[in-house]
Design an enzyme around this catalytic site. Structure first.
Site, short mmCIF file in Angstrom:
data_model
loop_
_atom_site.label_atom_id
_atom_site.label_comp_id
_atom_site.label_asym_id
_atom_site.label_seq_id
_atom_site.Cartn_x
_atom_site.Cartn_y
_atom_site.Cartn_z
N ARG A 101 -6.40 1.98 -0.23
CA ARG A 101 -5.15 2.43 -0.86
C ARG A 101 -5.52 3.43 -1.94
O ARG A 101 -6.23 3.08 -2.89
CB ARG A 101 -4.38 1.26 -1.45
CG ARG A 101 -3.25 1.70 -2.37
CD ARG A 101 -2.27 0.61 -2.72
NE ARG A 101 -1.44 0.27 -1.58
CZ ARG A 101 -0.33 -0.45 -1.67
NH1 ARG A 101 0.08 -0.89 -2.84
NH2 ARG A 101 0.38 -0.72 -0.59
N HIS A 128 2.26 5.71 4.57
CA HIS A 128 1.98 4.27 4.48
C HIS A 128 2.06 3.69 5.90
O HIS A 128 2.97 2.93 6.24
CB HIS A 128 3.01 3.61 3.55
CG HIS A 128 2.64 2.24 3.08
ND1 HIS A 128 1.46 1.60 3.42
CD2 HIS A 128 3.31 1.36 2.27
CE1 HIS A 128 1.43 0.40 2.85
NE2 HIS A 128 2.54 0.23 2.15
N GLN A 131 2.50 -0.16 6.71
CA GLN A 131 3.84 -0.65 6.47
C GLN A 131 4.73 -0.36 7.68
O GLN A 131 5.55 -1.19 8.08
CB GLN A 131 4.43 0.01 5.22
CG GLN A 131 5.83 -0.46 4.87
CD GLN A 131 5.87 -1.88 4.38
OE1 GLN A 131 5.12 -2.25 3.49
NE2 GLN A 131 6.74 -2.70 4.96
N ASP A 224 13.58 2.86 -0.41
CA ASP A 224 12.33 2.53 -1.10
C ASP A 224 12.53 2.88 -2.56
O ASP A 224 13.50 3.58 -2.92
CB ASP A 224 11.18 3.34 -0.47
CG ASP A 224 9.83 3.02 -1.10
OD1 ASP A 224 9.67 1.91 -1.65
OD2 ASP A 224 8.93 3.89 -1.06
N CYS A 264 10.31 -1.77 2.06
CA CYS A 264 8.89 -2.18 2.08
C CYS A 264 8.54 -3.12 0.92
O CYS A 264 7.57 -3.85 1.01
CB CYS A 264 8.00 -0.94 2.08
SG CYS A 264 8.07 0.04 0.57
N ARG A 292 3.61 -7.69 7.81
CA ARG A 292 2.41 -6.94 7.41
C ARG A 292 1.17 -7.63 7.95
O ARG A 292 0.23 -7.01 8.43
CB ARG A 292 2.33 -6.82 5.88
CG ARG A 292 3.42 -5.99 5.23
CD ARG A 292 3.31 -4.52 5.58
NE ARG A 292 2.03 -3.93 5.21
CZ ARG A 292 1.71 -3.49 3.99
NH1 ARG A 292 2.61 -3.54 3.02
NH2 ARG A 292 0.54 -2.97 3.73
N1 NVA Z 1 6.67 4.46 -2.19
C1 NVA Z 1 6.11 3.31 -2.85
C2 NVA Z 1 5.70 2.28 -1.85
C3 NVA Z 1 5.15 1.03 -2.45
C4 NVA Z 1 4.68 0.05 -1.41
C5 NVA Z 1 4.93 3.75 -3.72
O1 NVA Z 1 4.14 4.57 -3.26
O2 NVA Z 1 4.81 3.27 -4.84
N1 CP Z 2 4.90 -2.76 0.60
C1 CP Z 2 3.69 -2.75 0.00
O1 CP Z 2 2.78 -2.03 0.40
O2 CP Z 2 3.59 -3.63 -1.04
P1 CP Z 2 2.37 -3.75 -2.06
O3 CP Z 2 2.41 -2.52 -2.93
O4 CP Z 2 2.67 -5.00 -2.83
O5 CP Z 2 1.09 -3.84 -1.30
#
Ligand code: NVA
Ligand code: CP
Length: 307
Positions: A101, A128, A131, A224, A264, A292
């Protein structure tokens, strides 16, 4: 040849379908496959915070007979002190796969170019894809087949989630609508890639500035956070700009009567979605979060089979 999942269209329609079938099989029989028995280790690296991704990869790798090694960039050499490709060359001699990540997609691409083990994007600024495998699994479970369904994404159309819905959705043959202010429109190159994929699958991608028009008749309503990780400094402007794109009960009433709501997570109730929707009868967000686990296990099994 080593395969990676860096963005959603790294998988063909047939491959995506195969992974979703495998995810359903693993959901029915959780300890059926043990490709990591040994145990072999999978490195799971975080430059950004996480709850779902961390837990589902850790649990999933253990379910597959392996051992998860969770690494925080804050106390590793990656992230300024060592390049992604040098890191990958060190890790590949000891781990079966690398899950990361991060912020820049370019880092993931460099990591993948520099290694012989599969690299999985566990969220970047741009995509992502893990997801999306979970989301497509959830939609399939609740709606049957994916092909031909209409999914509308509300809010930040330039976000990782919007881009992933566009690419993964058209790969599945869905009609993806994104509704956002013009200045939050999806990246043009992502839409162009999606259009090419849509021509093969019968899917489509359509951009709307009017959220009412975009909601009409949809089978799946999605949103989101308006403030993705890394965008915190833009919070005030984003809350102002995206206010008209909140998912409310009125939005749900415009969609199909049996439409589902997905997100998500984590969610900001009262901002991108009202509590009545996310906690209401059409919301399937808890199934989505559980999926997930099943989707990523299937992905790992599939990637390891391609080695
Ligand atoms: N768009 C959000 C998704 C979190 C799972 C982010 O990147 O923070
Ligand atoms: N949806 C998702 O990726 O959640 P986290 O940021 O908690 O991993």
């Amino acid at each position: 040849m080593t395969r990676h999942l860096l963005r959603d269209d790294d998988l063909t329609a047939a491959e995506q379908d195969e992974i979703l079938d495998l995810a359903l099989a693993l959901k029915k029989d959780r300890w059926k496959l043990k490709p990591l028995e040994g145990p072999q280790t999978v490195a799971v690296i975080f430059d950004k915070s996480s709850t779902r991704t961390r837990v589902s990869f850790a649990v999933g790798i253990a379910d597959l007979g392996g051992s998860p090694l969770i690494i925080s960039t804050a106390n590793s050499q990656l992230g300024g002190k060592e390049t992604p490709s040098d890191t990958a060359r060190v890790l590949e001699r000891q781990v079966a796969a690398i899950v990361w990540r991060t912020y820049a997609q370019a880092g993931l691409e460099e990591m993948a170019r520099g290694t012989t083990v599969p690299v999985v994007n566990a969220l970047s600024d741009d995509f992502h894809p893990c997801q999306l495998l979970a989301d497509l699994l959830t939609i399939r479970e609740h709606k049957g087949a994916l092909k031909g369904l209409t999914l509308t994404f509300f809010g930040d159309g330039r976000s990782n989630m919007a881009h992933s819905y566009i690419l993964a959705g058209v790969t599945a043959g869905m009609h993806v609508r994104v509704t956002s202010p013009e200045s939050y429109s999806p990246r043009e190159d992502v839409v162009a890639d999606a259009d090419r994929r849509a021509a093969e699958t019968g899917g489509s991608v359509t951009l709307y500035t009017d959220p009412i028009e975009a909601a009409a008749g949809a089978d799946v309503i999605v949103t989101d956070t308006w403030v993705s990780m890394g965008k915190e400094e833009e919070k005030i402007a984003r809350l102002r700009d995206l206010g008209a794109y909140k998912v409310t009960q009125e939005t749900m009433a415009l969609a199909q009567p049996d439409a589902i709501f997905i997100h998500c997570l984590p969610a900001d109730r009262g901002y991108e979605v009202d509590a009545e929707v996310i906690d209401g009868p059409q919301s399937v967000v808890w199934d989505e979060a559980e999926n997930r686990l099943h989707a990523q296990k299937a992905l790992l099994v599939w990637l390891l089979r391609q080695q």
